[in-house]
Design an enzyme around this catalytic site. Sequence first.
Site, PDB file in Angstrom:
ATOM      1  N   TYR A 104       0.710  -1.186   0.147  1.00 53.81           N
ATOM      2  CA  TYR A 104       0.131   0.130   0.018  1.00 53.81           C
ATOM      3  C   TYR A 104       1.000   1.268   0.123  1.00 53.81           C
ATOM      4  CZ  TYR A 104      -4.175   2.282  -0.317  1.00 53.81           C
ATOM      5  OH  TYR A 104      -5.099   3.189  -1.072  1.00 53.81           O
ATOM      6  N   ARG A 158      -8.351  10.151  -8.691  1.00 50.77           N
ATOM      7  CA  ARG A 158      -7.687  10.843  -7.388  1.00 50.77           C
ATOM      8  C   ARG A 158      -6.871  10.128  -6.813  1.00 50.77           C
ATOM      9  NH1 ARG A 158      -8.438  12.068  -1.752  1.00 50.77           N
ATOM     10  NH2 ARG A 158      -7.421  10.229  -1.945  1.00 50.77           N
ATOM     11  N   LYS A 176      -5.905  -2.351  -1.475  1.00 52.22           N
ATOM     12  CA  LYS A 176      -6.856  -2.291  -0.309  1.00 52.22           C
ATOM     13  C   LYS A 176      -7.564  -3.484  -0.002  1.00 52.22           C
ATOM     14  CE  LYS A 176      -7.290   2.090   0.980  1.00 52.22           C
ATOM     15  NZ  LYS A 176      -7.967   3.135   1.477  1.00 52.22           N
ATOM     16  N   GLU A 247     -13.302   4.496  -3.677  1.00 54.66           N
ATOM     17  CA  GLU A 247     -12.134   4.839  -3.260  1.00 54.66           C
ATOM     18  C   GLU A 247     -11.450   5.747  -4.486  1.00 54.66           C
ATOM     19  OE1 GLU A 247     -10.519   3.342  -0.386  1.00 54.66           O
ATOM     20  OE2 GLU A 247      -8.772   4.731  -0.931  1.00 54.66           O
ATOM     21  N   ASP A 248     -10.786   6.762  -3.708  1.00 52.02           N
ATOM     22  CA  ASP A 248      -9.878   7.649  -4.532  1.00 52.02           C
ATOM     23  C   ASP A 248     -10.516   8.336  -5.786  1.00 52.02           C
ATOM     24  OD1 ASP A 248      -7.853   7.378  -2.916  1.00 52.02           O
ATOM     25  OD2 ASP A 248      -6.508   6.252  -4.358  1.00 52.02           O
ATOM     26  N   ASP A 270     -14.161   5.367   1.784  1.00 51.07           N
ATOM     27  CA  ASP A 270     -13.152   5.475   2.624  1.00 51.07           C
ATOM     28  C   ASP A 270     -12.424   6.959   2.677  1.00 51.07           C
ATOM     29  OD1 ASP A 270     -11.693   3.902   4.554  1.00 51.07           O
ATOM     30  OD2 ASP A 270      -9.950   4.443   3.217  1.00 51.07           O
ATOM     31  N   ASP A 271     -12.267   7.555   1.827  1.00 51.89           N
ATOM     32  CA  ASP A 271     -11.649   8.985   2.037  1.00 51.89           C
ATOM     33  C   ASP A 271     -12.423   9.759   2.728  1.00 51.89           C
ATOM     34  OD1 ASP A 271      -9.464   7.801  -0.221  1.00 51.89           O
ATOM     35  OD2 ASP A 271     -11.319   8.150  -1.497  1.00 51.89           O
ATOM     36  N   ASN A 409      -0.663  13.203   2.919  1.00 51.22           N
ATOM     37  CA  ASN A 409       0.096  12.462   2.418  1.00 51.22           C
ATOM     38  C   ASN A 409       0.636  12.792   1.217  1.00 51.22           C
ATOM     39  OD1 ASN A 409      -0.539  10.485   4.522  1.00 51.22           O
ATOM     40  ND2 ASN A 409      -2.386  10.106   3.608  1.00 51.22           N
TER      41      ASN A 409
HETATM   42  P1  NAD Z   1      -9.256  18.030  -1.296  1.00 49.86           P
HETATM   43  O1  NAD Z   1      -8.544  18.463  -2.537  1.00 49.86           O
HETATM   44  O2  NAD Z   1     -10.710  17.787  -1.424  1.00 49.86           O
HETATM   45  O3  NAD Z   1      -9.241  19.299  -0.229  1.00 49.86           O
HETATM   46  C1  NAD Z   1      -8.049  20.024  -0.111  1.00 49.86           C
HETATM   47  C2  NAD Z   1      -8.196  21.390   0.555  1.00 49.86           C
HETATM   48  O4  NAD Z   1      -7.123  22.137   1.213  1.00 49.86           O
HETATM   49  C3  NAD Z   1      -9.260  22.315  -0.086  1.00 49.86           C
HETATM   50  O5  NAD Z   1     -10.196  22.855   0.734  1.00 49.86           O
HETATM   51  C4  NAD Z   1      -7.936  23.462  -0.298  1.00 49.86           C
HETATM   52  O6  NAD Z   1      -8.660  24.692  -0.182  1.00 49.86           O
HETATM   53  C5  NAD Z   1      -7.193  23.400   0.939  1.00 49.86           C
HETATM   54  N1  NAD Z   1      -5.926  23.819   0.758  1.00 49.86           N
HETATM   55  C6  NAD Z   1      -5.026  23.701  -0.322  1.00 49.86           C
HETATM   56  N2  NAD Z   1      -3.960  24.242  -0.033  1.00 49.86           N
HETATM   57  C7  NAD Z   1      -4.041  25.227   1.107  1.00 49.86           C
HETATM   58  C8  NAD Z   1      -3.145  26.066   1.749  1.00 49.86           C
HETATM   59  N3  NAD Z   1      -1.950  26.301   1.410  1.00 49.86           N
HETATM   60  N4  NAD Z   1      -3.686  26.417   2.911  1.00 49.86           N
HETATM   61  C9  NAD Z   1      -5.120  26.095   3.459  1.00 49.86           C
HETATM   62  N5  NAD Z   1      -5.749  25.152   2.778  1.00 49.86           N
HETATM   63  C10 NAD Z   1      -5.274  24.679   1.526  1.00 49.86           C
HETATM   64  O7  NAD Z   1      -8.391  16.857  -0.701  1.00 49.86           O
HETATM   65  P2  NAD Z   1      -8.699  15.724   0.384  1.00 49.86           P
HETATM   66  O8  NAD Z   1      -9.214  14.507  -0.366  1.00 49.86           O
HETATM   67  O9  NAD Z   1      -9.451  16.386   1.476  1.00 49.86           O
HETATM   68  O10 NAD Z   1      -7.217  15.417   0.891  1.00 49.86           O
HETATM   69  C11 NAD Z   1      -6.335  16.472   1.806  1.00 49.86           C
HETATM   70  C12 NAD Z   1      -5.244  15.823   2.151  1.00 49.86           C
HETATM   71  O11 NAD Z   1      -5.652  14.655   3.153  1.00 49.86           O
HETATM   72  C13 NAD Z   1      -4.520  14.806   1.020  1.00 49.86           C
HETATM   73  O12 NAD Z   1      -3.128  15.161   1.288  1.00 49.86           O
HETATM   74  C14 NAD Z   1      -4.612  13.395   1.511  1.00 49.86           C
HETATM   75  O13 NAD Z   1      -3.403  12.545   1.369  1.00 49.86           O
HETATM   76  C15 NAD Z   1      -4.699  13.479   2.983  1.00 49.86           C
HETATM   77  N6  NAD Z   1      -5.438  12.438   3.842  1.00 49.86           N
HETATM   78  C16 NAD Z   1      -5.399  11.552   4.735  1.00 49.86           C
HETATM   79  C17 NAD Z   1      -5.728  10.680   5.134  1.00 49.86           C
HETATM   80  C18 NAD Z   1      -5.257  10.039   6.176  1.00 49.86           C
HETATM   81  O14 NAD Z   1      -4.177  10.470   6.988  1.00 49.86           O
HETATM   82  N7  NAD Z   1      -5.827   9.000   7.128  1.00 49.86           N
HETATM   83  C19 NAD Z   1      -7.094  10.263   4.645  1.00 49.86           C
HETATM   84  C20 NAD Z   1      -7.616  10.927   3.472  1.00 49.86           C
HETATM   85  C21 NAD Z   1      -6.817  11.947   3.242  1.00 49.86           C
END
Ligand code: NAD
Length: 548
Positions: A104, A158, A176, A247-248, A270-271, A409
């Site tokens: 993964y 994505r 997964k 997913e994604d 899941d996201d 991530n």
């Molecule tokens: P997304 O694209 O839907 O949302 C990103 C958000 O971040 C948007 O609201 C954008 O306006 C904001 N943003 C971007 N740049 C910014 C900045 N400089 N300052 C403030 N806000 C900013 O993305 P998502 O699907 O919500 O995922 C976001 C992150 O979360 C990814 O990096 C993903 O890897 C991580 N994630 C982690 C886990 C986990 O740790 N278990 C799970 C899911 C997603």
Amino acid sequence: MSRSTIASSEDGLGPTGRKLLDTPALNKSTAFTEDERERFRLRGLLPPTVSTQEVQEIRVIENLRRKGSDIERYIFLMALLLRNERLFFRTVMDHLDETLPIIYTPTVGQACLEYAHINREAPLGLYVSAADRGRIREILSNWPEEDVRVIVLTDGERILGLGDLGANGMGIPVGKLALYTACAGIPPRQCLPVMLDVGTNNQSLLNDPLYLGLRQARLTGDAYDEVVEELVLAVQDAYPRALIQFEDFLTPTAYRLLNRYRDRVLCFNDDIQGTAAVALAGVLASTRISGLSFEDLRVMFLGAGSAATGIADLMVTALVEEGLSPAEARERIWLVDIDGLVVRSRAAIPEHNRPYARDHRSLDFLEAMREAEPHVLIGATGQRGTFTQEAIETLASIHDRPTVFALSNPTWKAECTPEQAYAWSGGRAIFASGSPFPPVSFEGKTYRPGQGNNVYVFPGVGLAALACGAERVVEEMFLAAARSLASMVDQSDLEVGAVYPPLSRIRKISLAIATSVVQRAQERGLASSPLSGDIGKAIAAMMYDPSY
Ligand code: NAD
């Protein structure tokens, strides 16, 4: 080999000889006993010494470590999965810390980038493409298994933090589902990875002569929705008890599909929902360090995408269960995105942000932090370095034990590193990340930063759905999962600053989560085959064991 398999081979119904060695679910390769070699006409096809599974595992690990890169390790492990399924799962389960980052994230991301270039013996999942419109049900019947119970579905738009990878995204459902089996004991034959190929807008893939997906721009609008609908209906017909994990998908698509299907079919995203349960569990565990009560927390999100609002929504559900009104619960949540605090006066607010948009003048991140005085700061921006020294120092000046989750991530995209969080808060931050970080020493103390990996939750939720024949997945089930995960964090974890238990305990964690999710599903009348008596024991008995 299970008794039923041996019986079917003896009856002449199962494969023998070379065919048996080519059947990954039955193959034991050098571990076939003298007796089995005789009965299944394997003599001469294997070297004379009979190995145990333990010895085979040593051989696998030795070969794995010999490889020069993680992508080669990935190719090696996937080839093993196609050759000897039980040895693959035995090895993965016994060496989770070493194999998880290969099957993964992060290696699977690299594998998806190179998917069309990796030589594969046979596909590991099902491809449904836009060109199959009108005959998707027929395509599903080509899959050789009849009792599919968990499907992981992506459209590849994505993939992790890597964007639109089209049909190369197949690596994600395959990975997964391997985790569903390794971490929660869902039998591999009940798992179906599905890549929905609606085209790609990634020009470099379209230009790549080796690319294996449809060579067209992505379907959008009604055409896209119609393909998804046909696929969902076909799944319901072919596998009426199957859980679909989305997913994604791109955030707006993710929410659209979840809202369309969550009340109609057994599914979750899941996201959004898995992330929410994992993060909430970490926040609940953090209160055992901070001494604060969950109902009193103010939580600020930097990033207002699907990860952030998924977590916010589940927190609201949790707070409402604690007795707050929905409005009071939402009042605890502050969303900040790239344009600052999400306020009602903005011209356009995405639907998933609307419940949290505040009647307030515009504020930037630091101003919002001074205004809200949050106890918990959660980063989900996808942008490294967005938790600056000033931000962490500000937070630490407000509260004695601030909680800081840098969830983006992969590792290098984290909003801050654990070293920074500890240094800028004088060692007082309760830190967790989305990707793994090694232990950190600060002023003579060693911390083990917790990793809010979704793998803590989705396998257990899937196991629960399967075990009790859940008809729907509702928010409360993720709440039960979050509480259960938080309860698995013990004092020794908290003492080193970890708000998650070690992943080596994952089978126990998945079982505990599945047990509490089944209980919740049954209380809500959502179980079509409810379990009685000792639910944990009943679920444990259903878990796949890869030992021969
Ligand atoms: P997304 O694209 O839907 O949302 C990103 C958000 O971040 C948007 O609201 C954008 O306006 C904001 N943003 C971007 N740049 C910014 C900045 N400089 N300052 C403030 N806000 C900013 O993305 P998502 O699907 O919500 O995922 C976001 C992150 O979360 C990814 O990096 C993903 O890897 C991580 N994630 C982690 C886990 C986990 O740790 N278990 C799970 C899911 C997603």
